[in-house]
Scaffold this motif. Structure first.
Motif, mmCIF file in Angstrom:
data_model
loop_
_atom_site.group_PDB
_atom_site.id
_atom_site.type_symbol
_atom_site.label_atom_id
_atom_site.label_comp_id
_atom_site.label_asym_id
_atom_site.label_seq_id
_atom_site.Cartn_x
_atom_site.Cartn_y
_atom_site.Cartn_z
ATOM 1 N N GLN A 171 -9.904 3.971 2.332
ATOM 2 C CA GLN A 171 -8.618 4.536 2.731
ATOM 3 C C GLN A 171 -7.529 4.212 1.700
ATOM 4 O O GLN A 171 -6.742 5.085 1.304
ATOM 5 C CB GLN A 171 -8.219 3.993 4.111
ATOM 6 C CG GLN A 171 -9.120 4.496 5.236
ATOM 7 C CD GLN A 171 -8.858 3.765 6.542
ATOM 8 O OE1 GLN A 171 -8.259 2.694 6.549
ATOM 9 N NE2 GLN A 171 -9.339 4.328 7.649
ATOM 10 N N VAL A 172 -7.503 2.934 1.274
ATOM 11 C CA VAL A 172 -6.489 2.556 0.279
ATOM 12 C C VAL A 172 -6.752 3.262 -1.060
ATOM 13 O O VAL A 172 -5.822 3.647 -1.783
ATOM 14 C CB VAL A 172 -6.479 1.029 0.081
ATOM 15 C CG1 VAL A 172 -5.527 0.641 -1.053
ATOM 16 C CG2 VAL A 172 -6.069 0.343 1.375
ATOM 17 N N ARG A 212 -11.050 -0.160 2.126
ATOM 18 C CA ARG A 212 -10.988 0.075 0.689
ATOM 19 C C ARG A 212 -11.000 1.574 0.379
ATOM 20 O O ARG A 212 -10.293 2.055 -0.507
ATOM 21 C CB ARG A 212 -12.161 -0.597 -0.030
ATOM 22 C CG ARG A 212 -12.055 -2.122 -0.087
ATOM 23 C CD ARG A 212 -13.224 -2.698 -0.889
ATOM 24 N NE ARG A 212 -13.213 -2.212 -2.256
ATOM 25 C CZ ARG A 212 -12.459 -2.726 -3.225
ATOM 26 N NH1 ARG A 212 -11.651 -3.729 -2.967
ATOM 27 N NH2 ARG A 212 -12.514 -2.235 -4.448
ATOM 28 N N LEU A 236 -6.451 -3.464 -2.971
ATOM 29 C CA LEU A 236 -7.802 -3.242 -3.489
ATOM 30 C C LEU A 236 -8.333 -4.463 -4.238
ATOM 31 O O LEU A 236 -9.548 -4.702 -4.265
ATOM 32 C CB LEU A 236 -7.815 -2.025 -4.421
ATOM 33 C CG LEU A 236 -7.699 -0.655 -3.745
ATOM 34 C CD1 LEU A 236 -7.537 0.436 -4.789
ATOM 35 C CD2 LEU A 236 -8.928 -0.366 -2.874
ATOM 36 N N ALA A 258 -1.027 -0.745 -3.205
ATOM 37 C CA ALA A 258 -2.408 -0.279 -3.145
ATOM 38 C C ALA A 258 -3.284 -1.101 -4.102
ATOM 39 O O ALA A 258 -4.413 -1.480 -3.750
ATOM 40 C CB ALA A 258 -2.475 1.211 -3.517
ATOM 41 N N GLN A 259 -2.763 -1.379 -5.314
ATOM 42 C CA GLN A 259 -3.526 -2.224 -6.239
ATOM 43 C C GLN A 259 -3.739 -3.625 -5.679
ATOM 44 O O GLN A 259 -4.814 -4.209 -5.808
ATOM 45 C CB GLN A 259 -2.788 -2.315 -7.575
ATOM 46 C CG GLN A 259 -2.740 -1.001 -8.353
ATOM 47 C CD GLN A 259 -1.906 -1.139 -9.617
ATOM 48 O OE1 GLN A 259 -2.326 -1.791 -10.558
ATOM 49 N NE2 GLN A 259 -0.730 -0.522 -9.610
ATOM 50 N N ILE A 299 4.217 2.075 -3.668
ATOM 51 C CA ILE A 299 2.972 2.622 -3.113
ATOM 52 C C ILE A 299 1.772 2.193 -3.950
ATOM 53 O O ILE A 299 0.789 1.619 -3.443
ATOM 54 C CB ILE A 299 3.044 4.168 -3.037
ATOM 55 C CG1 ILE A 299 4.103 4.593 -2.005
ATOM 56 C CG2 ILE A 299 1.685 4.761 -2.696
ATOM 57 C CD1 ILE A 299 4.405 6.074 -2.043
ATOM 58 N N LEU A 300 1.840 2.451 -5.264
ATOM 59 C CA LEU A 300 0.706 2.119 -6.123
ATOM 60 C C LEU A 300 0.573 0.610 -6.314
ATOM 61 O O LEU A 300 -0.539 0.085 -6.424
ATOM 62 C CB LEU A 300 0.865 2.803 -7.479
ATOM 63 C CG LEU A 300 0.734 4.326 -7.465
ATOM 64 C CD1 LEU A 300 1.003 4.910 -8.844
ATOM 65 C CD2 LEU A 300 -0.648 4.744 -7.003
ATOM 66 N N VAL A 314 -5.123 6.497 -0.974
ATOM 67 C CA VAL A 314 -3.684 6.352 -1.194
ATOM 68 C C VAL A 314 -3.387 6.213 -2.687
ATOM 69 O O VAL A 314 -2.493 6.857 -3.239
ATOM 70 C CB VAL A 314 -3.137 5.137 -0.409
ATOM 71 C CG1 VAL A 314 -1.677 4.879 -0.792
ATOM 72 C CG2 VAL A 314 -3.279 5.354 1.079
ATOM 73 N N GLU A 315 -4.165 5.353 -3.368
ATOM 74 C CA GLU A 315 -3.950 5.127 -4.793
ATOM 75 C C GLU A 315 -4.225 6.404 -5.592
ATOM 76 O O GLU A 315 -3.478 6.756 -6.515
ATOM 77 C CB GLU A 315 -4.845 3.995 -5.286
ATOM 78 C CG GLU A 315 -4.561 3.632 -6.747
ATOM 79 C CD GLU A 315 -5.514 2.589 -7.277
ATOM 80 O OE1 GLU A 315 -5.113 1.824 -8.157
ATOM 81 O OE2 GLU A 315 -6.675 2.554 -6.810
#
Length: 859
Positions: free
Chosen positions: A525-526, A523, A511, A507-508, A503-504, A529-530
């Motif tokens: 929204q993500v 960006r 971004l 997400a990284q 997940i992370l 998540v992060e």
């Protein structure tokens, strides 16, 4: 031969006993005559140093004084070597080498030193002549042979003297031992296996009314003592000879005196028992009173030692039999068996006549057999509380009966033991040689009271042992529960971190993607998540940290840390959160570089927790103030806020795990672990933490840590430092092997490597597959997951390090189990580096850049 200092010679002369004139004159005179005949010398001298001994061959042509003779020999002794002067005038000898003016008549000298044990001469054998002579090798050999004969004579004389001294000492010791033996007040005698007397002291003669001190060889004990005494003695002697062990035998009265005799085996130099040595101890009334006091004192003062060795009750029973001159006895404790009193025996004299009685005795001693008959002689004491005294047991209707072949009991005394009005035990004795009466019962009252005290102590001791066993069991259960909790948390950490890694990680990538950048909405929204992923990760980390602290496995590195640097770092980290929450942070910078002794990472974690709470639970708008107060040996850090405050009666709940004081029903996220964890971290760094708050007036959280005395300051990673980065290399691409069984994590690593063309990624789903790939594919770096199917990452690491071609191959460990970071440091074979999932992509690239060979360019 080399020389040695004078101290060696002094020691040697003391160790060897020189022969006296009577011992050595003839031998050494013969030797000097032999030397004179062999060499046809004018004179032969034999001198012993430090012993005033000088032998000169008879009929010497040279008329020399003893002083001059000794002086000549000392030329050889002091030189510590053979000495030859063939002609004292050709060439002239110096005064230091030869005193020519004192002994002009001596023209020739040949001398050989005498040695015994050391390297220092103890004398010399010298040949003298009034005319010059030649001395060849054969002459030297002969002189050395005579010298060795002299040395052997010295050794023989020393051995003879030593033997004579030992014999004299032995005679003196024998005389001393006999005097001690004969002057002893207590009767002592020695008899062989057939019963003949070998020796006896004066006290024995006096006891037997024997005037002479030479007992007839065939004398019999029955000539001096009553039949029952003789039987008891002879039985004891037979048992000692049979079992090779000492025995104590209580004798019937002799001449109105009571004796206890200790019989020991008489063992010869071959280890065989030749007979017995017996010592009689007078234990009449005066002695019994002293014995009673000793028993009472030792029973109380040495209680712990007696209990630990399980000797208490046997000690008391033995003392009781001595005090009452009884053959048999027992001591027991009254216990309640469903409302019925029973007697548990703690000590009892052997009453064994067959196998059944032997088993009964074993059961009584072990506590497996309890006595419960209230009508027996014992039951009337332990069940009814009577004192029973009888000289005619077999005519009493309620004696309870005796088994067949039971040793006959002449008399009996049973005494109850009370604690206040509670019957707690009893003791019984039988076959008292002087009978039992009320006067004896009165004298035994202190003993009875001591038994009551010791039974109570015994019960308390047993209860304490039971409590200790229960505590030990509870401790073991707690340790097992803690281990189970740690294993659960470790597993939970792995299960949560594995999906969080994907997940992370993705997400990284989204971004920071330069190939497919996101629009503003995506960006945002993500980023949510992060943020949520990091929030979940922080919760997991707090639970794991708390668990590690409670289990005592949290490792700290205490150093001198600059507090100002840590606070500035934390303020910068939380400045964005404070801005979003409309909270202003004020930090009073320290006027000097104050340093505390702490773990940098954990100190930062403490400040992050306190400052983030001050921001989260503040008013809007609000203020947070951070300032320091130096004390004598500590430094206090205070974090003040303008929030709603906390009621004083709830301050104690703040540092309890999972306690949020009702905030769990609000909109602010949290687990209630942060302050509990913060408190434990501060205490692990030898600090204290507290709170001052009034409802409606804000809160002040503070902690104190010891000031550091070291001059070196650890300030952590400086802000604004450049990170290492990978760049393309024109010559080659670096080959990286990623061993990972989770498909999502495999895909994540592939996407990360897309942005780094100088790195070529190879994947393997197991350690076995990865090691197979290594056989054919050159690899520059391995990224190794720890939890793998088949062999795990540690086992794979050890196997690779055992092969010489992989000894220096960089291997970075990856694990979703945060506890593995500390575990890998304790292994004999270590990873090149170790990263915890969820992976921080920047940290991963930094680790790869630092690990690959120096030919990779960095900035």
């Amino acid at each position: 031969m080399g020389g040695s200092d004078s101290s060696a010679g002094e020691t040697q002369s003391r160790e060897w006993a020189w022969p006296s004139p009577a011992q050595g004159n003839a031998s050494f005179e013969h030797l000097s005559i032999l030397a004179s005949d062999i060499f046809d010398a004018s004179s032969v001298l034999l001198v012993l140093e430090d012993a005033d001994r000088l032998w000169v061959s008879p009929g010497s042509d040279l008329k020399l004084t003893a002083c001059i003779s000794t002086l000549l020999c000392r030329l050889v002794i002091d030189g510590n070597a053979p000495r030859l002067i063939e002609d004292t005038l050709d060439p002239p000898v110096s005064e230091e080498d030869f005193p020519l003016d004192q002994i002009p008549q001596v023209r020739f000298l040949a001398g050989y030193p005498l040695y015994l044990q050391g390297s220092r001469p103890v004398g010399a054998l010298c040949l003298l002549d009034d005319t010059p002579r030649k001395f060849d090798d054969r002459a030297w050999r002969l002189l050395r042979g005579l010298t060795q004969q002299a040395e052997e004579l010295l050794r023989l004389h020393a051995q003879c003297r030593q033997k004579a001294q030992e014999q004299a000492r032995s005679r003196k010791l024998s005389s001393l031992y006999y005097n001690v033996f004969d002057s002893c007040r207590e009767p002592i005698y020695v008899r062989n296996r057939s019963g003949s007397f070998l020796a006896a002291n004066r006290a024995s003669y006096a006891l037997m009314d024997e005037k002479t001190e030479n007992l007839p060889e065939q004398v019999r004990l029955s000539d001096y003592f009553p039949k029952e005494v003789v039987e008891r003695l002879e039985q004891g002697e037979r048992e000692v000879i049979e079992h090779h062990e000492s025995r104590s035998v209580l004798l019937p009265p002799i001449k109105n005196c009571q004796f206890e005799i200790t019989i020991s085996p008489l063992i010869d130099e071959l280890g065989d028992v030749r007979g017995v040595v017996s010592v009689a101890h007078d234990i009449t009334e005066e002695h019994r009173q002293a014995l009673l006091l000793k028993v009472l004192h030792q029973g109380i003062t040495d209680y712990q030692a007696l209990m630990s060795g399980e000797r208490l009750w046997d000690f008391l029973l033995q003392a009781l039999r001595k005090l009452t001159l009884s053959d048999y006895g027992l001591i027991g404790e009254v216990i309640d068996q469903q409302g019925t009193p029973s007697l548990r025996i703690h000590a009892i004299t052997d009453l064994i006549w067959d196998e059944e009685s032997r088993q009964l005795m074993q059961g009584l001693r072990s506590g497996d057999v309890l006595l419960s008959n209230p009508e027996s002689l014992l039951g009337r004491v332990f069940a009814q509380g009577e004192t029973v005294m009888s000289d005619d047991l077999y005519s009493r209707p309620k004696q309870g009966g005796f088994p067949p072949n039971n040793p006959r009991l002449h008399n009996y005394l049973g005494v109850p033991i009370y604690d206040g009005e509670t019957l707690i035990g009893m003791y019984g004795i039988a076959n008292g040689h002087q009978g039992y009466d009320e006067a004896l019962l009165e004298r035994l009252k202190p003993f009875t009271a001591t038994c009551a005290l010791l039974i109570n102590l015994y019960r308390q001791f047993a209860e304490r042992e039971q409590v200790m066993q229960e505590l030990a069991y509870a401790r073991d259960e707690a340790e097992r529960a803690s281990q189970a909790k740690s294993e659960f948390l470790s597993g939970m950490s792995h299960e949560f971190r594995t999906p969080l890694n994907a997940i992370l990680g993705f997400a990284q990538l989204l971004l920071n993607s330069r190939r497919s950048p996101l629009d503003e909405r995506q960006r945002r929204q993500v980023a949510h998540v992060e943020k949520s992923g990091h929030h979940l990760l922080n919760l997991i980390n707090e639970v794991l940290d708390l668990s590690q602290i409670e289990a005592g496995r949290l490792q700290l590195s205490l150093e001198a840390v600059s507090l100002q640097v840590v606070i500035q770092d934390v303020v910068e980290t939380l400045s964005a959160a404070a801005y979003q929450g409309d909270v202003t942070i004020k930090f009073d910078e320290c006027t000097e570089d104050l340093r505390v002794r702490a773990d940098y990472t954990r100190l930062k974690q403490v400040l992050l927790n306190l400052l983030s709470n001050a921001i989260k639970y503040n008013s809007r708008p609000g203020h947070v103030h951070i300032h320091c107060r130096p004390r004598q040996e500590t430094l206090r850090v205070i974090v003040s806020d303008t929030g709603p405050g906390i009621p004083k009666d709830r301050h104690a709940e703040l540092f309890q795990p999972f306690s949020r004081l009702g905030a769990e029903h609000g909109a602010i996220e949290g687990t209630g672990i942060g302050l509990s964890l913060t408190k434990k971290l501060v205490e692990r760094m030898a600090g204290t933490i507290g709170v001052e708050s009034v409802k409606g007036r804000g809160s002040q959280f503070w902690f104190e840590l010891p000031l550091a005395l070291e001059s070196k300051t650890v300030s952590g990673i400086s802000r604004g430092s450049k990170r290492t980065a990978l760049h393309s290399h024109a010559q080659r691409r670096w080959q990286v092997l990623h061993i990972e069984d989770n498909p999502a994590n495999q895909r994540l690593m592939e996407d990360i490597f897309i942005d780094y063309p100088m790195l070529e990624l190879h994947g393997a789903a197991s350690a076995e597959a990865g090691m197979e790939l290594l056989k054919n594919q050159p690899i520059d770096l391995i990224l190794m997951d720890i939890h793998l199917p088949g062999i795990d990452g540690y086992q794979a690491l050890n196997r690779l390090r055992q092969e010489s071609r992989f000894t220096d191959l960089p291997i970075i460990g990856l694990s979703a189990d945060a506890m593995q970071r500390d575990a890998y440091r304790d292994t004999a074979t270590e990873f090149t580096d170790f990263l915890t999932k969820p992976l921080d992509i920047t940290a991963l690239i930094d680790a790869i850049s630092k690990t690959l060979p120096e030919s990779v360019a960095r900035s």
